[in-house]
Scaffold this motif. Structure first.
Motif, short mmCIF file in Angstrom:
data_model
loop_
_atom_site.label_atom_id
_atom_site.label_comp_id
_atom_site.label_asym_id
_atom_site.label_seq_id
_atom_site.Cartn_x
_atom_site.Cartn_y
_atom_site.Cartn_z
N TYR A 11 0.89 -1.17 0.00
CA TYR A 11 0.00 0.00 0.00
C TYR A 11 0.92 1.21 0.00
CZ TYR A 11 -3.30 -3.40 2.04
OH TYR A 11 -4.10 -4.49 2.30
N THR A 14 4.10 1.10 2.11
CA THR A 14 4.04 0.02 3.11
C THR A 14 3.95 -1.33 2.42
OG1 THR A 14 2.69 1.48 4.47
CG2 THR A 14 2.79 -0.83 5.16
N ALA A 16 2.88 -4.83 2.92
CA ALA A 16 2.08 -5.57 3.89
C ALA A 16 2.39 -7.06 3.82
CB ALA A 16 0.60 -5.33 3.64
N ALA A 35 0.34 -11.98 14.40
CA ALA A 35 -0.08 -10.85 15.22
C ALA A 35 -0.82 -9.82 14.37
CB ALA A 35 1.15 -10.22 15.87
N ASN A 36 -1.37 -8.84 15.05
CA ASN A 36 -1.98 -7.71 14.38
C ASN A 36 -0.99 -7.05 13.43
OD1 ASN A 36 -4.31 -6.30 14.20
ND2 ASN A 36 -4.34 -5.76 16.38
N GLY A 37 -1.40 -6.78 12.21
CA GLY A 37 -0.52 -6.10 11.26
C GLY A 37 0.43 -7.02 10.52
N ALA A 38 0.32 -8.33 10.74
CA ALA A 38 1.25 -9.28 10.11
C ALA A 38 1.02 -9.41 8.60
CB ALA A 38 1.14 -10.65 10.77
N GLY A 39 -0.17 -9.03 8.15
CA GLY A 39 -0.46 -9.13 6.71
C GLY A 39 -1.51 -10.18 6.36
N LYS A 40 -2.22 -10.67 7.36
CA LYS A 40 -3.19 -11.75 7.13
C LYS A 40 -4.36 -11.27 6.26
CE LYS A 40 -4.03 -12.24 11.57
NZ LYS A 40 -3.26 -11.08 12.06
N THR A 41 -4.96 -10.15 6.67
CA THR A 41 -6.10 -9.63 5.92
C THR A 41 -5.69 -9.25 4.50
OG1 THR A 41 -7.23 -8.87 7.90
CG2 THR A 41 -7.85 -7.79 5.85
N SER A 42 -4.54 -8.62 4.38
CA SER A 42 -4.07 -8.22 3.04
C SER A 42 -3.91 -9.43 2.14
CB SER A 42 -2.73 -7.47 3.16
OG SER A 42 -2.88 -6.34 3.98
N1 LIG Z 1 -5.58 0.12 3.22
C1 LIG Z 1 -4.34 0.19 3.74
N2 LIG Z 1 -3.52 1.23 3.49
C2 LIG Z 1 -2.28 1.30 4.01
N3 LIG Z 1 -1.74 0.34 4.79
C3 LIG Z 1 -2.50 -0.71 5.10
C4 LIG Z 1 -3.84 -0.86 4.59
N4 LIG Z 1 -4.37 -2.03 5.04
C5 LIG Z 1 -3.39 -2.59 5.79
N5 LIG Z 1 -2.29 -1.80 5.83
C6 LIG Z 1 -1.02 -2.11 6.53
O1 LIG Z 1 -0.56 -3.36 6.07
C7 LIG Z 1 -0.02 -4.13 7.14
C8 LIG Z 1 -0.75 -5.48 7.21
O2 LIG Z 1 -2.11 -5.24 7.60
P1 LIG Z 1 -3.19 -6.40 7.62
O3 LIG Z 1 -3.10 -7.16 6.37
O4 LIG Z 1 -4.49 -5.76 7.93
O5 LIG Z 1 -2.69 -7.29 8.83
P2 LIG Z 1 -3.46 -8.32 9.78
O6 LIG Z 1 -4.73 -8.70 9.13
O7 LIG Z 1 -2.51 -9.45 9.94
O8 LIG Z 1 -3.69 -7.61 11.08
C9 LIG Z 1 -0.14 -3.29 8.38
O9 LIG Z 1 1.09 -2.62 8.57
C10 LIG Z 1 -1.23 -2.30 8.02
O10 LIG Z 1 -1.07 -1.09 8.72
#
Ligand SMILES: Nc1ncnc2c1ncn2[C@@H]1O[C@H](COP(=O)(O)OP(=O)(O)O)[C@@H](O)[C@H]1O
Ligand SMILES: [Mg+2]
Length: 236
Positions: A11, A14, A16, A35-42
């Motif tokens: 992003y 960043t 991810a 953990a939170n922010g690991a990149g799972k959702t992405s």
């Molecule tokens: N839409 C976005 N824009 C910028 N950075 C993002 C966005 N979505 C997620 N991130 C960043 O990408 C990284 C991974 O996030 P995410 O995939 O949500 O992790 P998880 O689901 O493991 O908590 C984090 O550093 C988060 O801040």
């Protein structure tokens, strides 16, 4: 069922997800923990075509879906139950379910009812509440509705993003039991969880994601015994 090779998601500046590769075999439950922010959702968003992949390829049942649009990917058998449930609060339970049937345009009423009936068999509580507005359901019921809505698209692989987040322990157990039931119906599951203990207990295999990288993989039960996992994710 699913093969991911060298996936990278960024992003802006960043990164991810950095060059991850993993696979999910037919009828498996595979967990992605981290953990939170690991990149799972992405990772999930990239697989389902909602966010752009910087690089990498994704194969579903041998077909390259890397460049397919999100709606096509659903039609090809991959569904994504997003984080935060996202049920339509003003629509009834049944209306929410129908939105999951993306190709209901040419469907007969009887056929649609069969699809609804299948979900009500699996989630009896949704049947009782089928005329109730989605927004008035409890957190656990909303999660069940989100999963049932995903199943309406008849996926072969269902991906769930933190389905137990914020739910009471007894409801968490119920959701994990449902996930096992969905597997027993012949579906394949890719599960994202911060609840490492439970998800490693139910899954066949897991991958541990740390700051966008896969740092460990193995059978769920082996990872439960792994000292790194115990220290970082199980608080042992
Ligand atoms: N839409 C976005 N824009 C910028 N950075 C993002 C966005 N979505 C997620 N991130 C960043 O990408 C990284 C991974 O996030 P995410 O995939 O949500 O992790 P998880 O689901 O493991 O908590 C984090 O550093 C988060 O801040
Ligand atoms: Mg997330």
């Amino acid at each position: 069922m699913l093969k991911v090779e060298h996936l990278t998601v960024t992003y802006g500046s960043t990164q991810a997800v950095t060059d991850i590769s993993f696979e999910v075999k037919e009828h498996e439950i595979v967990s992605l923990i981290g953990a939170n922010g690991a990149g799972k959702t992405s990772t999930l968003l990239a697989l389902s075509g909602i966010v752009e992949k910087d690089s990498g390829s994704v194969w579903l049942k041998g077909q390259d879906i890397s460049r397919q649009p999100a709606h096509k990917i659903v039609q090809m058998g991959l569904c994504h139950v997003p984080e935060g449930r996202n049920v339509f609060p003003q629509l009834t339970v049944e209306e929410n379910l129908i939105t999951g049937k993306t190709i209901c345009k040419n469907m007969s009423k009887a056929e649609l009812n069969n699809w609804l009936e299948e979900q009500y068999e699996l989630f009896p509580r949704l049947r009782e509440r089928r005329r109730q507005q989605g927004g008035t359901l409890s957190g656990g019921e909303q999660q069940m509705l989100a999963i049932a809505r995903g199943l309406m698209s008849d996926p072969q692989l269902i991906m769930m993003d933190e389905p137990t987040l914020g739910l009471a322990p007894i409801v968490v157990d119920e959701i994990f039991n449902l996930i096992l039931k969905i597997q027993s119906l012949g579906k394949t599951v890719l599960l994202i969880e911060q609840n490492a203990n439970m998800s490693l207990s139910v899954c066949d295999r897991a991958y541990v994601l740390e700051r966008g990288h896969i740092i460990l993989t193995g059978a769920g039960e082996d990872l439960l015994d792994n000292p790194t996992v115990q220290k970082a994710y199980l608080g042992i």
